[in-house]
Write an enzyme that holds these catalytic residues in place. Structure first.
Site, PDB file in Angstrom:
ATOM      1  N   ASN A   9       0.788  -1.276  -0.107  1.00  0.00           N
ATOM      2  CA  ASN A   9      -0.074  -0.040  -0.154  1.00  0.00           C
ATOM      3  C   ASN A   9       0.885   1.234   0.117  1.00  0.00           C
ATOM      4  O   ASN A   9       1.458   1.548   0.932  1.00  0.00           O
ATOM      5  CB  ASN A   9      -1.180   0.172   1.255  1.00  0.00           C
ATOM      6  CG  ASN A   9      -1.709   1.034   1.268  1.00  0.00           C
ATOM      7  OD1 ASN A   9      -1.766   2.214   0.531  1.00  0.00           O
ATOM      8  ND2 ASN A   9      -2.450   1.372   2.654  1.00  0.00           N
ATOM      9  N   LYS A  11       0.024   4.230  -0.340  1.00  0.00           N
ATOM     10  CA  LYS A  11      -0.590   5.457   0.117  1.00  0.00           C
ATOM     11  C   LYS A  11      -0.337   6.922  -0.473  1.00  0.00           C
ATOM     12  O   LYS A  11      -0.266   6.581  -2.088  1.00  0.00           O
ATOM     13  CB  LYS A  11      -0.077   5.484   1.786  1.00  0.00           C
ATOM     14  CG  LYS A  11      -0.210   4.361   2.543  1.00  0.00           C
ATOM     15  CD  LYS A  11       0.135   4.375   4.075  1.00  0.00           C
ATOM     16  CE  LYS A  11       0.129   3.312   4.767  1.00  0.00           C
ATOM     17  NZ  LYS A  11       0.136   3.279   6.161  1.00  0.00           N
ATOM     18  N   HIS A  95      -9.280   1.316   5.073  1.00  0.00           N
ATOM     19  CA  HIS A  95      -8.112   1.646   5.746  1.00  0.00           C
ATOM     20  C   HIS A  95      -8.241   2.384   7.186  1.00  0.00           C
ATOM     21  O   HIS A  95      -9.036   3.393   6.920  1.00  0.00           O
ATOM     22  CB  HIS A  95      -7.023   2.292   4.848  1.00  0.00           C
ATOM     23  CG  HIS A  95      -5.865   1.969   5.467  1.00  0.00           C
ATOM     24  ND1 HIS A  95      -5.148   2.930   6.169  1.00  0.00           N
ATOM     25  CD2 HIS A  95      -4.612   1.105   5.120  1.00  0.00           C
ATOM     26  CE1 HIS A  95      -3.921   2.576   6.654  1.00  0.00           C
ATOM     27  NE2 HIS A  95      -3.677   1.419   5.893  1.00  0.00           N
ATOM     28  N   GLU A  97      -6.896   4.917   8.089  1.00  0.00           N
ATOM     29  CA  GLU A  97      -6.401   6.264   7.510  1.00  0.00           C
ATOM     30  C   GLU A  97      -7.777   6.909   7.115  1.00  0.00           C
ATOM     31  O   GLU A  97      -7.947   8.206   7.287  1.00  0.00           O
ATOM     32  CB  GLU A  97      -5.194   6.350   6.671  1.00  0.00           C
ATOM     33  CG  GLU A  97      -3.882   6.229   7.657  1.00  0.00           C
ATOM     34  CD  GLU A  97      -2.595   5.556   6.734  1.00  0.00           C
ATOM     35  OE1 GLU A  97      -2.700   5.552   5.289  1.00  0.00           O
ATOM     36  OE2 GLU A  97      -1.924   4.912   7.256  1.00  0.00           O
ATOM     37  N   GLU A 164      -5.105  -4.856  10.802  1.00  0.00           N
ATOM     38  CA  GLU A 164      -4.122  -3.714  11.100  1.00  0.00           C
ATOM     39  C   GLU A 164      -4.369  -2.928  12.241  1.00  0.00           C
ATOM     40  O   GLU A 164      -5.096  -2.069  12.175  1.00  0.00           O
ATOM     41  CB  GLU A 164      -4.010  -2.553   9.731  1.00  0.00           C
ATOM     42  CG  GLU A 164      -3.700  -3.056   8.536  1.00  0.00           C
ATOM     43  CD  GLU A 164      -3.251  -2.387   7.433  1.00  0.00           C
ATOM     44  OE1 GLU A 164      -2.080  -2.492   6.721  1.00  0.00           O
ATOM     45  OE2 GLU A 164      -3.821  -1.072   7.146  1.00  0.00           O
ATOM     46  N   GLY A 170       2.999   2.481  10.829  1.00  0.00           N
ATOM     47  CA  GLY A 170       3.948   3.476  10.595  1.00  0.00           C
ATOM     48  C   GLY A 170       4.595   3.863  11.860  1.00  0.00           C
ATOM     49  O   GLY A 170       5.135   4.954  12.123  1.00  0.00           O
ATOM     50  N   SER A 209       3.600  -1.921  10.450  1.00  0.00           N
ATOM     51  CA  SER A 209       5.208  -1.820  10.300  1.00  0.00           C
ATOM     52  C   SER A 209       5.860  -3.402  10.068  1.00  0.00           C
ATOM     53  O   SER A 209       6.770  -3.961  10.726  1.00  0.00           O
ATOM     54  CB  SER A 209       5.799  -1.394  11.925  1.00  0.00           C
ATOM     55  OG  SER A 209       5.278  -0.283  12.288  1.00  0.00           O
ATOM     56  N   GLY A 230       3.252  -0.951   4.265  1.00  0.00           N
ATOM     57  CA  GLY A 230       3.133   0.404   3.824  1.00  0.00           C
ATOM     58  C   GLY A 230       4.648   0.832   3.722  1.00  0.00           C
ATOM     59  O   GLY A 230       5.161   0.725   2.658  1.00  0.00           O
ATOM     60  N   GLY A 231       5.212   1.483   4.670  1.00  0.00           N
ATOM     61  CA  GLY A 231       6.487   2.059   4.592  1.00  0.00           C
ATOM     62  C   GLY A 231       7.414   1.256   3.879  1.00  0.00           C
ATOM     63  O   GLY A 231       8.350   1.630   2.908  1.00  0.00           O
TER      64      GLY A 231
HETATM   65  P1  13P Z   1       3.390   0.518   7.655  1.00  0.00           P
HETATM   66  O1  13P Z   1       3.635  -0.767   7.176  1.00  0.00           O
HETATM   67  O2  13P Z   1       4.038   1.918   7.147  1.00  0.00           O
HETATM   68  O3  13P Z   1       3.151   0.358   8.977  1.00  0.00           O
HETATM   69  O4  13P Z   1       1.785   0.820   7.022  1.00  0.00           O
HETATM   70  C1  13P Z   1       0.790  -0.162   7.233  1.00  0.00           C
HETATM   71  C2  13P Z   1      -0.347   0.065   6.504  1.00  0.00           C
HETATM   72  O5  13P Z   1      -1.047   0.802   6.882  1.00  0.00           O
HETATM   73  C3  13P Z   1      -0.696  -0.664   5.091  1.00  0.00           C
HETATM   74  O6  13P Z   1      -1.891  -0.443   4.723  1.00  0.00           O
END
Ligand code: 13P
Length: 250
Positions: A9, A11, A95, A97, A164, A170, A209, A230-231
């Site tokens: 993802n 983002k 999600h 967010e 999640e 993050g 993470s 994500g990251g």
């Molecule tokens: P991180 O891997 O950056 O923690 O993000 C996870 C996420 O929200 C994937 O949708």
């Protein structure tokens, strides 16, 4: 038995040239991987280009969001048919967010899932508790509510669930394999109480993470079927390492 599902993802990251640069390194790295579904969810503006580049590869395109109406006067929104046209097979819905910053409720999530499925998209439904909810011992209640309301009147055949925990997104604080397995096995139990043995085929991803260093331990959990990253999905090197996590057994 359940094919691992490893999804990126991105983002709100990557312009079209940045996405292209990622793919030119990443695709050769993973071209031999046949025992996992590999998915990338770029931002809307890069979907078409990434979709073109993924044609004929072993990597699947996903979007990060979709609207619940099929067309019309909804300035700024994107419909399922637009995503299909760009080459998407999956869409991420719910999600944290989007729930947090865009006030997406379970009711909206449910409407989006229904419209997406009706139009032929598969869905990655995200659920997860906040730190406060975990500390208050409400994790399972939150998961149950998000599942029950989000999946109301929905068949789960074309659904993947991503657990999640918000406190792990993050933050660099990953859920321990025990915490992940507790939540995942609870989710599967709840799904089986509604859908019976279809729950056995459901893939449940962990997100929060995930890195090349912790993916192996997470993937040994019996009910962890993949990762939503994500990251660590923004760099070809780290995401390809995650895709190539250490297989055990079989
Ligand atoms: P991180 O891997 O950056 O923690 O993000 C996870 C996420 O929200 C994937 O949708």
């Amino acid at each position: 038995m359940r094919k691992p599902f490893i999804a990126a993802n991105w983002k709100m990251n990557k312009t079209v040239p940045e996405a292209e640069a990622f793919l030119s390194e990443f695709l050769p790295e993973v071209s031999n991987v046949t025992d996992a579904d590999i998915v990338i969810a770029p931002p809307f503006t890069a979907l078409k280009t990434v979709g073109e580049k993924l044609k004929g590869t072993n990597v699947i395109l996903a979007a990060q969001n979709v609207f619940y109406e099929e067309k019309g006067a909804y300035t700024g929104e994107i419909s399922p048919s637009m995503l299909l046209d760009a080459g998407c097979s999956y869409v991420i819905i719910g999600h944290s967010e989007r729930r947090q910053y865009f006030n997406e409720t379970d009711e909206i999530v449910n409407k989006k899932i229904k419209t997406a499925l009706k139009n032929g998209l598969k869905v990655i439904l995200c659920i997860g508790e906040s730190l406060a909810q975990r500390q208050e011992g409400k994790t399972n209640d939150v998961l149950k509510e998000q599942l029950t309301n989000g999946l109301k009147d929905v068949d789960i055949e074309n659904i993947v669930i991503a657990y999640e925990p918000i406190w792990a997104i993050g933050t660099g604080v990953t859920a321990t394999p025990e915490q992940a397995e507790d939540a995942h096995s609870y989710i599967r139990k709840e799904i089986s109480s509604i859908y019976g043995n279809k729950a056995e085929a459901l893939r449940i991803l962990y997100g929060g993470s995930v890195t090349p260093d912790n993916v192996n331990d997470l993937m040994t959990c019996p009910d962890v079927d993949g990762a939503l990253v994500g990251g660590a999905s923004l760099k070809p090197d780290s995401f390809s390492k995650i895709v190539k996590f250490k297989r055990t057994g079989g």
